[in-house]
Scaffold this active site. Structure first.
Site, PDB file in Angstrom:
ATOM      1  N   ASN A 219       0.884  -1.091  -0.041  1.00 36.51           N
ATOM      2  CA  ASN A 219      -0.058   0.005   0.110  1.00 36.51           C
ATOM      3  C   ASN A 219       1.101   1.244   0.003  1.00 36.51           C
ATOM      4  OD1 ASN A 219      -1.402   2.430   1.020  1.00 36.51           O
ATOM      5  ND2 ASN A 219      -2.777   0.821   1.849  1.00 36.51           N
TER       6      ASN A 219
ATOM      7  N   GLU B 228      -4.000   1.728  -2.875  1.00 38.08           N
ATOM      8  CA  GLU B 228      -4.160   3.218  -2.566  1.00 38.08           C
ATOM      9  C   GLU B 228      -3.131   3.847  -3.508  1.00 38.08           C
ATOM     10  OE1 GLU B 228      -5.117   5.448   1.307  1.00 38.08           O
ATOM     11  OE2 GLU B 228      -3.972   3.894   1.878  1.00 38.08           O
TER      12      GLU B 228
ATOM     13  N   TYR C 164      -7.484  -4.120  -1.837  1.00 40.23           N
ATOM     14  CA  TYR C 164      -7.500  -3.138  -0.929  1.00 40.23           C
ATOM     15  C   TYR C 164      -9.040  -3.152  -0.071  1.00 40.23           C
ATOM     16  CZ  TYR C 164      -7.230   1.449   1.172  1.00 40.23           C
ATOM     17  OH  TYR C 164      -7.213   2.803   2.176  1.00 40.23           O
TER      18      TYR C 164
ATOM     19  N   ASP D 205      -3.433  -4.841   1.039  1.00 32.69           N
ATOM     20  CA  ASP D 205      -3.957  -4.483   2.284  1.00 32.69           C
ATOM     21  C   ASP D 205      -5.174  -4.751   2.631  1.00 32.69           C
ATOM     22  OD1 ASP D 205      -4.619  -2.787   4.594  1.00 32.69           O
ATOM     23  OD2 ASP D 205      -4.300  -0.805   3.469  1.00 32.69           O
TER      24      ASP D 205
ATOM     25  N   ASN E 103      -6.734  -4.905   5.666  1.00 34.29           N
ATOM     26  CA  ASN E 103      -7.217  -4.219   6.746  1.00 34.29           C
ATOM     27  C   ASN E 103      -7.767  -4.866   7.712  1.00 34.29           C
ATOM     28  OD1 ASN E 103      -6.789  -1.284   7.103  1.00 34.29           O
ATOM     29  ND2 ASN E 103      -7.687  -0.999   4.947  1.00 34.29           N
TER      30      ASN E 103
ATOM     31  N   ASP F 233       3.337   4.390   5.072  1.00 31.43           N
ATOM     32  CA  ASP F 233       3.058   4.059   6.318  1.00 31.43           C
ATOM     33  C   ASP F 233       2.956   2.215   6.357  1.00 31.43           C
ATOM     34  OD1 ASP F 233       0.624   4.074   4.913  1.00 31.43           O
ATOM     35  OD2 ASP F 233      -0.422   4.868   6.597  1.00 31.43           O
ATOM     36  N   HIS F 234       2.915   1.874   5.115  1.00 29.53           N
ATOM     37  CA  HIS F 234       2.834   0.247   5.023  1.00 29.53           C
ATOM     38  C   HIS F 234       4.403  -0.287   4.563  1.00 29.53           C
ATOM     39  CE1 HIS F 234      -1.461  -0.537   5.061  1.00 29.53           C
ATOM     40  NE2 HIS F 234      -1.383   0.936   4.977  1.00 29.53           N
TER      41      HIS F 234
END
Length: 275
Positions: A13, A41, A116, A156, A158, A265-266
């Site tokens: 991501n 993303e 995603y 991702d 989640n 951030d991933h």
């Protein structure tokens, strides 16, 4: 004995691909010798992607309905023989969240999905949409396995499936991403912890390769000291059909050396398969 081909699949991501490239994503990609690259993303146009990655990559891209949101892509050194983007019922908007493609590798067809899943938010329409997506994913997984015995869903997703997947799991049992209802989907996808029931039969490559250890985490908040303290979540997966899972030779989370060298951030999840 038939010869084998190493297939390196990376998923990340990027939290906006243009921002990721400004932070150094190109240097990571140049050094990793990736065959198939799944992105989530993306939040950019197909032209942006092609410009950043370069003409040597063949790119499939499914942008979100809302400009600047979500977006999934698959980039490859080879062209896909077929690709699909629809998931779920016709009135369900999965744009920018599910992209399938078939690739010929070593004389066999490998099906790759860049996914995603919604982040969700408890007691809001966002959580309703997340459950709709997980329902559609649950319905699609058996069809994918029937289509190709070498199928792979990455991205991702989640959801932290087990307590090992979140550093502070006790503080998150009532939050989106670790709700019992969400984790139950993963029990159906790959089987429940400690059970002989393997659900739909898909294999969580990261957990099988790492064993029963904390993490390895794939996401850390930009805020505070989460990255420095390794207070992360493992929410980025490679889910493989059993036949493909047996071909895994290496699994790595490419965690940046320091907070200020992260491009997202991933962290990328990189897996080698001997096809």
């Amino acid at each position: 004995m038939p010869s084998t081909s190493r297939l390196r699949v990376a998923s990340v991501n990027v939290n906006g691909v243009r921002a990721a490239y400004r932070r150094g994503m190109a240097e990571w990609l140049d050094a990793r010798d990736v065959d198939l690259l799944a992105l989530q993303e993306v939040r950019a146009s197909t032209e942006d992607l092609q410009s950043l990655l370069g003409d040597e990559w063949s790119i499939l891209h499914d942008p979100a309905t809302a400009k600047g949101r979500a977006g999934v892509a698959i980039a490859s050194r080879r062209r896909a023989s077929i690709h699909r983007v629809e998931l779920g019922a016709h009135d369900f908007d999965s744009a920018g969240r599910w992209l399938e493609a078939d690739y010929e590798v070593g004389g066999r067809i490998v099906t790759l999905v860049s996914a995603y899943v919604h982040s969700g938010e408890v007691d809001t329409p966002k959580q309703v949409e997340k459950f709709k997506f997980l329902d559609a994913m649950q319905a699609r997984l058996p069809e994918l396995a029937a289509h190709s015995e070498l199928a792979l869903v990455v991205g991702d997703l989640n959801v932290g499936h087990r307590t090992l997947d979140i550093k502070n799991w006790k503080g998150n049992v009532k939050r989106a991403g670790f709700l019992p209802e969400e984790r139950a989907y993963f029990d159906r996808f790959v089987g429940a912890e400690g059970s002989d029931d393997h659900g739909l039969g898909w294999v969580d490559v990261g957990r099988r390769f790492a064993g029963d250890v904390d993490g390895p985490y794939t996401w850390w908040s930009w805020r505070g000291k989460a990255f420095d303290n390794d207070s992360g979540w493992r929410i980025d997966y490679q889910l493989a059909t059993p036949a493909l899972a047996e071909l895994v030779t290496d699994y790595t989370v490419d965690r940046a050396a320091t907070y200020d060298t992260r491009f997202s951030d991933h962290s990328p999840v990189v897996v080698d398969y001997a096809i």
